[in-house]
Design a protein around this motif. Structure first.
Motif, PDB file in Angstrom:
ATOM      1  N   HIS A  32      42.406  83.509  46.709  1.00 47.14           N
ATOM      2  CA  HIS A  32      42.293  82.668  48.502  1.00 47.14           C
ATOM      3  C   HIS A  32      42.271  81.523  47.989  1.00 47.14           C
ATOM      4  O   HIS A  32      41.840  80.834  46.684  1.00 47.14           O
ATOM      5  CB  HIS A  32      40.729  83.779  48.900  1.00 47.14           C
ATOM      6  N   PHE A  33      41.851  80.446  48.666  1.00 46.84           N
ATOM      7  CA  PHE A  33      41.381  79.449  48.526  1.00 46.84           C
ATOM      8  C   PHE A  33      40.239  78.372  49.448  1.00 46.84           C
ATOM      9  O   PHE A  33      39.451  78.796  50.593  1.00 46.84           O
ATOM     10  CB  PHE A  33      43.110  78.430  50.018  1.00 46.84           C
ATOM     11  N   TYR A  34      39.908  77.661  48.799  1.00 44.62           N
ATOM     12  CA  TYR A  34      39.016  76.884  49.478  1.00 44.62           C
ATOM     13  C   TYR A  34      39.157  75.595  49.704  1.00 44.62           C
ATOM     14  O   TYR A  34      40.254  74.470  48.531  1.00 44.62           O
ATOM     15  CB  TYR A  34      37.545  76.325  48.145  1.00 44.62           C
ATOM     16  N   ILE A  35      39.376  74.899  51.078  1.00 44.51           N
ATOM     17  CA  ILE A  35      39.791  73.333  51.300  1.00 44.51           C
ATOM     18  C   ILE A  35      38.582  72.641  51.555  1.00 44.51           C
ATOM     19  O   ILE A  35      37.766  73.093  52.969  1.00 44.51           O
ATOM     20  CB  ILE A  35      40.796  74.044  52.148  1.00 44.51           C
ATOM     21  N   THR A  36      38.525  71.195  51.343  1.00 49.11           N
ATOM     22  CA  THR A  36      37.687  70.741  51.528  1.00 49.11           C
ATOM     23  C   THR A  36      38.798  69.575  52.682  1.00 49.11           C
ATOM     24  O   THR A  36      39.284  69.177  52.014  1.00 49.11           O
ATOM     25  CB  THR A  36      37.240  70.195  50.158  1.00 49.11           C
ATOM     26  N   PHE A  37      37.946  68.378  53.570  1.00 45.66           N
ATOM     27  CA  PHE A  37      38.852  68.217  54.169  1.00 45.66           C
ATOM     28  C   PHE A  37      38.023  67.251  55.115  1.00 45.66           C
ATOM     29  O   PHE A  37      36.229  67.210  54.969  1.00 45.66           O
ATOM     30  CB  PHE A  37      39.578  68.705  55.103  1.00 45.66           C
ATOM     31  N   LYS A  38      37.346  65.887  55.177  1.00 39.84           N
ATOM     32  CA  LYS A  38      37.403  65.223  55.889  1.00 39.84           C
ATOM     33  C   LYS A  38      37.010  65.455  57.580  1.00 39.84           C
ATOM     34  O   LYS A  38      38.385  65.148  58.091  1.00 39.84           O
ATOM     35  CB  LYS A  38      37.815  63.370  55.469  1.00 39.84           C
ATOM     36  N   THR A  39      35.739  65.580  57.275  1.00 40.50           N
ATOM     37  CA  THR A  39      35.880  65.606  59.089  1.00 40.50           C
ATOM     38  C   THR A  39      36.014  64.751  60.049  1.00 40.50           C
ATOM     39  O   THR A  39      36.232  64.592  61.120  1.00 40.50           O
ATOM     40  CB  THR A  39      34.485  66.313  59.587  1.00 40.50           C
ATOM     41  N   ALA A  95      43.160  64.711  55.582  1.00 39.64           N
ATOM     42  CA  ALA A  95      42.800  64.270  55.713  1.00 39.64           C
ATOM     43  C   ALA A  95      41.756  65.659  54.119  1.00 39.64           C
ATOM     44  O   ALA A  95      40.955  65.466  54.044  1.00 39.64           O
ATOM     45  CB  ALA A  95      42.088  65.376  56.554  1.00 39.64           C
ATOM     46  N   VAL A  96      43.004  65.931  53.691  1.00 40.73           N
ATOM     47  CA  VAL A  96      42.558  66.839  52.435  1.00 40.73           C
ATOM     48  C   VAL A  96      42.187  66.613  51.839  1.00 40.73           C
ATOM     49  O   VAL A  96      42.684  65.516  50.716  1.00 40.73           O
ATOM     50  CB  VAL A  96      43.528  68.462  52.395  1.00 40.73           C
ATOM     51  N   THR A  97      40.899  66.901  50.911  1.00 44.24           N
ATOM     52  CA  THR A  97      40.659  66.234  50.290  1.00 44.24           C
ATOM     53  C   THR A  97      40.152  66.610  48.549  1.00 44.24           C
ATOM     54  O   THR A  97      40.274  66.241  48.211  1.00 44.24           O
ATOM     55  CB  THR A  97      38.924  65.207  49.984  1.00 44.24           C
ATOM     56  N   ARG A  98      40.091  68.235  48.158  1.00 42.18           N
ATOM     57  CA  ARG A  98      40.114  69.392  47.441  1.00 42.18           C
ATOM     58  C   ARG A  98      41.016  70.068  47.946  1.00 42.18           C
ATOM     59  O   ARG A  98      40.718  70.754  49.356  1.00 42.18           O
ATOM     60  CB  ARG A  98      39.083  69.631  47.182  1.00 42.18           C
ATOM     61  N   PHE A  99      41.775  70.887  47.420  1.00 44.16           N
ATOM     62  CA  PHE A  99      42.277  72.535  47.533  1.00 44.16           C
ATOM     63  C   PHE A  99      42.474  73.327  45.981  1.00 44.16           C
ATOM     64  O   PHE A  99      42.044  72.230  45.003  1.00 44.16           O
ATOM     65  CB  PHE A  99      43.525  72.101  47.866  1.00 44.16           C
ATOM     66  N   TYR A 100      41.077  74.454  46.365  1.00 46.56           N
ATOM     67  CA  TYR A 100      41.429  74.808  45.089  1.00 46.56           C
ATOM     68  C   TYR A 100      41.500  76.758  45.605  1.00 46.56           C
ATOM     69  O   TYR A 100      40.855  77.103  46.512  1.00 46.56           O
ATOM     70  CB  TYR A 100      39.761  75.036  44.455  1.00 46.56           C
ATOM     71  N   ASP A 101      41.981  77.039  44.610  1.00 48.13           N
ATOM     72  CA  ASP A 101      42.442  79.097  44.725  1.00 48.13           C
ATOM     73  C   ASP A 101      41.805  79.238  43.167  1.00 48.13           C
ATOM     74  O   ASP A 101      41.792  78.598  42.142  1.00 48.13           O
ATOM     75  CB  ASP A 101      44.111  78.586  44.305  1.00 48.13           C
ATOM     76  N   PRO A 102      40.265  79.323  43.200  1.00 48.04           N
ATOM     77  CA  PRO A 102      40.065  79.796  42.145  1.00 48.04           C
ATOM     78  C   PRO A 102      40.219  81.855  41.497  1.00 48.04           C
ATOM     79  O   PRO A 102      39.903  81.330  39.696  1.00 48.04           O
ATOM     80  CB  PRO A 102      38.112  80.438  42.286  1.00 48.04           C
TER      81      PRO A 102
END
Length: 151
Positions: A32-39, A95-102
């Motif tokens: 699964h993905f956690y995707i952080t982006f600048k709004t 715009a994505v600042t972080r992509f994480y697959d835990p």
């Protein structure tokens, strides 16, 4: 050569490929993905009530309840539940600042893009075209060397 920018762009391609695979094949196993982006980044779109709650940055999770994942060439769109309501977001990869697959401890972090300028603000003098160099009295032009220097 701007190798750092090229590397950032190449790694954003990993995000795009992962989202394309998830859109066509689904998420295998525990992925699964956690995707952080600048709004506030250029091109980010979604419901105003949602984006106003996160004026700087937002993290979304693609795991069980996401629909219509549509990864394009420059952005992706997805529908997620917020407060029990489905809401559609479109996010440029830039715009994505972080992509994480835990599930596999895979993390990519990116430099934050500059915020989009407000629609009613005119460009500053720094971004405006430089004025034409003044002409000397004999008709010759003065040329500034600044335009030839590496920045």
């Amino acid at each position: 050569m701007h190798y750092d920018a090229m590397a950032q762009e190449a790694l954003r391609g990993v995000v795009k490929s992962a989202l394309k695979r998830a859109a066509t094949e689904g998420l295998p196993g525990a992925h699964h993905f956690y995707i952080t982006f600048k709004t506030d980044a250029p091109g980010v779109s979604g419901p105003d009530d949602l984006l106003s709650k996160y004026p700087d940055e937002m993290t979304i999770v693609l795991q069980h309840q996401y629909w219509d994942l549509a990864p394009g060439e420059t952005f992706f769109s997805v529908t997620l539940q917020f407060g029990g309501q489905p809401k559609r977001l479109s996010v440029p990869y830039a715009a994505v600042t972080r992509f994480y697959d835990p599930s596999v401890q895979f993390l990519l972090q990116f430099e934050a893009p500059p915020p989009a300028p407000p629609a009613d603000v005119k460009p500053s003098d720094e971004t405006a075209e430089p004025a034409a160099p003044p002409a000397a009295e004999d008709g010759s032009k003065i040329v500034s060397l600044d335009q030839f220097r590496k920045k």
